[in-house]
Design an enzyme around this catalytic site. Structure first.
Site, PDB file in Angstrom:
ATOM      1  N   GLU A 244       0.846  -1.195   0.000  1.00 53.83           N
ATOM      2  CA  GLU A 244       0.000   0.000   0.000  1.00 53.83           C
ATOM      3  C   GLU A 244       0.879   1.241   0.000  1.00 53.83           C
ATOM      4  O   GLU A 244       1.849   1.319   0.746  1.00 53.83           O
ATOM      5  CB  GLU A 244      -0.890   0.081   1.253  1.00 53.83           C
ATOM      6  CG  GLU A 244      -1.917  -0.995   1.419  1.00 53.83           C
ATOM      7  CD  GLU A 244      -2.667  -0.868   2.749  1.00 53.83           C
ATOM      8  OE1 GLU A 244      -2.840   0.273   3.233  1.00 53.83           O
ATOM      9  OE2 GLU A 244      -3.062  -1.910   3.301  1.00 53.83           O
ATOM     10  N   GLU A 295     -14.101   4.908   0.037  1.00 50.41           N
ATOM     11  CA  GLU A 295     -14.958   3.934   0.717  1.00 50.41           C
ATOM     12  C   GLU A 295     -15.654   4.604   1.909  1.00 50.41           C
ATOM     13  O   GLU A 295     -14.998   4.980   2.881  1.00 50.41           O
ATOM     14  CB  GLU A 295     -14.113   2.744   1.186  1.00 50.41           C
ATOM     15  CG  GLU A 295     -13.441   1.992   0.040  1.00 50.41           C
ATOM     16  CD  GLU A 295     -12.399   1.004   0.533  1.00 50.41           C
ATOM     17  OE1 GLU A 295     -12.785   0.014   1.186  1.00 50.41           O
ATOM     18  OE2 GLU A 295     -11.198   1.236   0.272  1.00 50.41           O
ATOM     19  N   LYS A 298     -15.456   3.379   5.817  1.00 53.45           N
ATOM     20  CA  LYS A 298     -14.223   3.497   6.594  1.00 53.45           C
ATOM     21  C   LYS A 298     -14.392   4.668   7.573  1.00 53.45           C
ATOM     22  O   LYS A 298     -15.334   5.461   7.457  1.00 53.45           O
ATOM     23  CB  LYS A 298     -13.029   3.738   5.663  1.00 53.45           C
ATOM     24  CG  LYS A 298     -12.787   2.586   4.683  1.00 53.45           C
ATOM     25  CD  LYS A 298     -11.397   2.598   4.114  1.00 53.45           C
ATOM     26  CE  LYS A 298     -10.423   2.047   5.131  1.00 53.45           C
ATOM     27  NZ  LYS A 298      -9.080   1.826   4.554  1.00 53.45           N
ATOM     28  N   GLU A 303      -9.436   8.558   5.919  1.00 52.43           N
ATOM     29  CA  GLU A 303      -9.574   7.149   5.552  1.00 52.43           C
ATOM     30  C   GLU A 303     -10.613   6.933   4.447  1.00 52.43           C
ATOM     31  O   GLU A 303     -10.549   5.948   3.716  1.00 52.43           O
ATOM     32  CB  GLU A 303      -9.936   6.304   6.775  1.00 52.43           C
ATOM     33  CG  GLU A 303      -8.836   6.218   7.815  1.00 52.43           C
ATOM     34  CD  GLU A 303      -7.602   5.473   7.323  1.00 52.43           C
ATOM     35  OE1 GLU A 303      -7.751   4.591   6.465  1.00 52.43           O
ATOM     36  OE2 GLU A 303      -6.496   5.796   7.788  1.00 52.43           O
TER      37      GLU A 303
END
Length: 322
Positions: A244, A295, A298, A303
């Site tokens: 990541e 997303e 999250k 985030e």
């Protein structure tokens, strides 16, 4: 913007959103953008079904909470069951490259189980004729107790025994260790000492000089701190892969912005497809950008804003020509 994405570049596919595109649409967007690798944090039958015959290479994660069961016994039955459930049904149509044992399970309550689970998983894969799929694990930068200067890189005392076992396993099998590398977090927590230019591959002069090595960007400095830590373990100089790396486009002004995220990820792709690090100049690292989509399930803030795309499939900013 990149017309043809190098084979060494992939994108993480997170699923913590209630408005994400269908698996078929996800597969089509990866294909349209010429992204050749997908990392999944855990098995997802809908996505894996959609990836049949796609040609995408898949790095498949094991959930952290499954690690004790997979690594607790002396036999490989739990891992064999896991592979038979999550890999075998797709093996003829989906190209699996790696099984990663957990995501940042070290340090943590499952850390001690990771080496045995990796060994069991490899044995299970080989027994099922799937020995071409490699087993690794994913660690965060806080497994390093020292990271500055990079040559002083060393693992924390509490993870050192586990990391020694893992590095020995990886070295013996010619497999890289996957690391999560986020210059954003270092920069956002210490902007007085870390410049945006250094954090986003834009510095024109060396910011850190560490003996014979000169560092123009923080990414290389973090990676080489890992390389130095591995050298100190003495189990062989394994290679690294980036599981990541990314930059949030919103959620923590002024450090987050669409422009900062675009610059970071564009420069990241340009850098890792052409260069190793000062300590390992020949090692072109397999690298996964985090993440494909924003997303909404999250935690609120940064985030939720690491995506290259909105759930509508429109780009947050262009990195790939698609």
């Amino acid at each position: 913007m990149f017309d043809g994405v190098a084979e060494s570049i992939g994108v993480n596919m997170g699923t913590l959103g209630d408005n994400l595109p269908s698996p078929a649409d996800v597969k089509n967007l990866y294909g349209k953008c010429k992204i050749q690798q997908m990392r999944l944090f855990e098995p997802n039958s809908g996505i894996l079904d959609a990836l049949r015959k796609s040609g995408l290479k898949v790095c498949l994660g094991v959930k952290n909470e499954d690690i004790p069961n997979l690594g607790s016994s002396n036999d490989t039955s739990a891992c064999t069951d896991w592979v038979n459930t999550n890999v075998v049904p797709y093996k003829d149509d989906v190209t699996f490259t790696y099984i990663t044992m957990g995501n940042e399970a070290i340090p943590g309550q499952f850390a001690q189980n990771v080496p045995a689970a990796m060994n069991n998983m490899q044995s299970a894969l080989k027994s099922l004729g799937l020995g071409n799929i490699k087993v690794s694990t994913v660690v965060p930068s806080n497994v390093l107790g020292t990271s500055y200067p990079p040559s002083a890189g060393a693992f924390t005392a509490d993870v050192l025994p586990v990391m020694g076992d893992i590095i020995s396993f990886l070295n013996g099998n010619g497999i890289p260790l996957f690391i999560n590398v986020y210059p954003y977090f270092a920069y956002a927590s210490n902007p007085n000492d870390i410049s945006l230019q250094y954090a986003t591959f834009q510095s024109q002069t060396a910011v850190v000089v560490d003996g014979q090595y000169k560092y123009f960007n923080l990414f290389d400095a973090i990676v080489d701190a890992f390389n130095a830590a591995i050298e100190k373990v003495g189990s062989g100089n394994i290679s690294l892969a980036i599981s990541e790396s990314g930059w949030p486009s919103a959620g923590n002004n002024p450090y987050t912005s669409v422009d900062n995220a675009r610059i970071y990820n564009t420069n990241l792709v340009n850098h890792v497809t052409k260069n190793g690090t000062p300590r390992r100049p020949q090692n072109i690292m397999n690298t996964f950008i985090f993440a494909m989509f924003n997303e909404d399930q999250k935690p609120a803030g940064v985030e939720q804003n690491f995506g290259l795309f909105y759930p509508s499939k429109s780009p947050v900013y262009p990195v790939f020509a698609c």
